[in-house]
Design an enzyme around this catalytic site. Structure first.
Site, short mmCIF file in Angstrom:
data_model
loop_
_atom_site.label_atom_id
_atom_site.label_comp_id
_atom_site.label_asym_id
_atom_site.label_seq_id
_atom_site.Cartn_x
_atom_site.Cartn_y
_atom_site.Cartn_z
N GLY A 1 19.31 -42.62 32.70
CA GLY A 1 20.39 -42.52 34.15
C GLY A 1 18.57 -42.37 35.21
O GLY A 1 17.69 -43.13 34.87
N ASN A 2 19.05 -42.10 36.11
CA ASN A 2 18.15 -41.95 37.66
C ASN A 2 17.78 -40.28 38.23
O ASN A 2 18.61 -39.80 37.95
CB ASN A 2 18.08 -43.21 38.07
CG ASN A 2 19.46 -43.38 39.27
OD1 ASN A 2 18.80 -41.91 39.33
ND2 ASN A 2 20.50 -43.99 38.26
N ARG A 3 17.28 -40.34 38.48
CA ARG A 3 16.64 -39.15 39.41
C ARG A 3 17.54 -39.58 40.64
O ARG A 3 16.84 -38.40 42.01
CB ARG A 3 15.00 -39.22 40.03
CG ARG A 3 14.68 -38.70 38.40
CD ARG A 3 13.03 -38.51 39.09
NE ARG A 3 11.67 -38.47 38.49
CZ ARG A 3 11.41 -37.69 37.72
NH1 ARG A 3 11.69 -36.14 37.99
NH2 ARG A 3 10.47 -37.65 36.87
#
Ligand code: CTP
Length: 400
Positions: free
Chosen positions: A208-210
């Site tokens: 995922g990413n932030r």
């Protein structure tokens, strides 16, 4: 300069109790609020509550304090009128210009922006009479917020709930800040993607990413406050639904693509603010991947995800549809931005400089918006909604 004057109209629905919370937010943020309930609204929340919370006398009729000509004065002096909840009956009266109590008189004399937050049962909302009244009000420049979907009075669920008071407050704040009576995106459908996709590896893990989704939500809120019909495609944000916005929840890039392609079919503009994973695991393990004693970890094979922005830019669902992308760059920001704009084929690219100081999830942002026509709009450091307003200004120019 005195406090901005807000008239809070309350019509007779069970959601009237939620207007107390809206009133409190308005007064606490420095607005001078005059509550004008209808007679039937007082069956739900009494005059003493409105009066105590607003610090002003409360009346439903034009016959009180006649020497002050309240049926004209209250509307004339207002900077904003917000009716929450607006019942089907109130929308009908407003659309037809009836004036049989203080609130309906106020609506006729107000020359400021007017916001209606309807709440009623789904059947009443969907009835052609109500829909035509809403269309009439919107055509005349009023902002009618779409009701939320959820639990209604009794056992019913469906569209018709009053949006969260905090979200109605946000709409009011934005309308007041813009200070214009005519919302410029009325009749337009805009689609916004927000958040970050998660690409599952097994039932408990993902890549995922932030991305927090805050910029995309700011875009959705500001577009709704400017009168647009808004579809927000949200990937893993956990944020509350903005008022008057249709929210579609997705998880992965493939799901995001599907939802975007469906929503853009009749959209006037699309803003891809979501951080879409460029790659996903080639294989999904149906059971949890276990570590093996002493063995090195297995490498994770990845495959490319479709580039949604490039796809919708190349194959516009409608002629004249405006497509906006986002880019995060660390070096050679403008040069890389220009290259990306050409590669993606969109009309506008919002380029953020990212680096150690700038964290995901922040409340503020700064950017340069590059146009395919060579334009360059610098947006100084400020709230994400300020950047959102600039994006809609640029989109609105291109829609004309
Ligand atoms: N985007 C998309 N589909 C993808 C990847 C990105 O629609 N598979 C969109 C994002 O929503 C955003 C823009 O493209 O609007 C940003 O692209 P970015 O990830 O910065 O560009 P890349 O093409 O991945 O370039 P690079 O990673 O090389 O900077």
């Amino acid at each position: 300069m005195g406090k901005p004057k807000v008239v809070l109209g309350v019509s007779g629905g069970i959601a009237a109790y939620k207007a107390c919370e809206l009133l409190r937010r308005l007064t606490e943020s420095g607005h001078d609020v005059r509550v004008v309930p209808t007679e039937s609204a007082l069956n739900f929340v009494g005059a003493a509550t409105w009066s105590a919370l607003s610090g002003h006398p409360v009346s439903t009729e034009v016959w009180d304090d006649v020497h002050e000509v309240p049926h004209v004065r209250i509307g004339q002096q207002a900077d904003l009128v917000v009716v929450a909840p607006a019942t089907a009956d109130m929308l009908a009266k407003a659309a037809h210009g009836l004036a049989d109590d203080l609130l309906t008189n106020t609506l006729l004399t107000a020359r400021c922006p007017v916001v209606f937050a309807p709440a009623m049962h789904t059947e009443m909302w969907e009835h052609p009479a109500t829909q035509e009244n809403v269309a009439t009000l919107r055509r005349r420049g009023a902002l009618v917020i779409e009701p939320a979907v959820g639990r209604l009075t009794g056992v019913d669920t469906g569209k018709g709930r009053l949006p969260d008071p905090a979200e109605i407050f946000e709409v009011c704040r934005r309308v007041l800040a813009r200070g214009v009576t005519e919302p410029d995106l009325v009749g337009r459908h805009v689609v916004i993607s927000a958040g970050g996709t998660r690409e599952p590896l097994d039932p408990v893990r993902f890549l995922g990413n932030r991305s927090s989704g805050k910029q995309g939500y700011a875009l959705a809120r500001t577009a709704a406050a400017r009168g647009a019909r808004v579809t927000l495609i949200a990937a893993n944000t956990g944020l509350p639904d903005p008022a008057g916005v249709d929210v579609v929840q997705v998880g992965t890039a493939v799901q995001l693509r599907e939802a975007v392609l469906k929503a853009v079919a009749d959209a006037d503009a699309v803003v891809m603010a979501a951080a879409v994973a460029d790659f996903r695991p080639a294989a999904y393990a149906a059971g949890k991947i276990k570590k093996k004693d002493g063995a090195d970890p297995e490498p994770v094979a990845l495959v490319r995800n479709p580039d949604i922005l490039a796809e919708i830019s190349a194959d516009r669902a409608r002629p004249g549809q405006v497509v906006v992308g986002f880019a995060a760059e660390t070096d050679d920001v403008l040069a890389n931005g220009r290259t990306k704009l050409r590669r993606k084929g969109c009309d506008l690219l919002v380029v953020n400089e990212v680096g150690e100081r700038r964290t995901f999830g922040a409340e503020e942002n700064e950017a340069v918006v590059l146009g395919a026509d060579g334009s360059e709009t610098v947006v100084p450091h400020g709230p994400k909604e300020a950047l959102a307003e600039v994006v809609w200004d640029l989109v609105a120019d291109r829609l004309e």
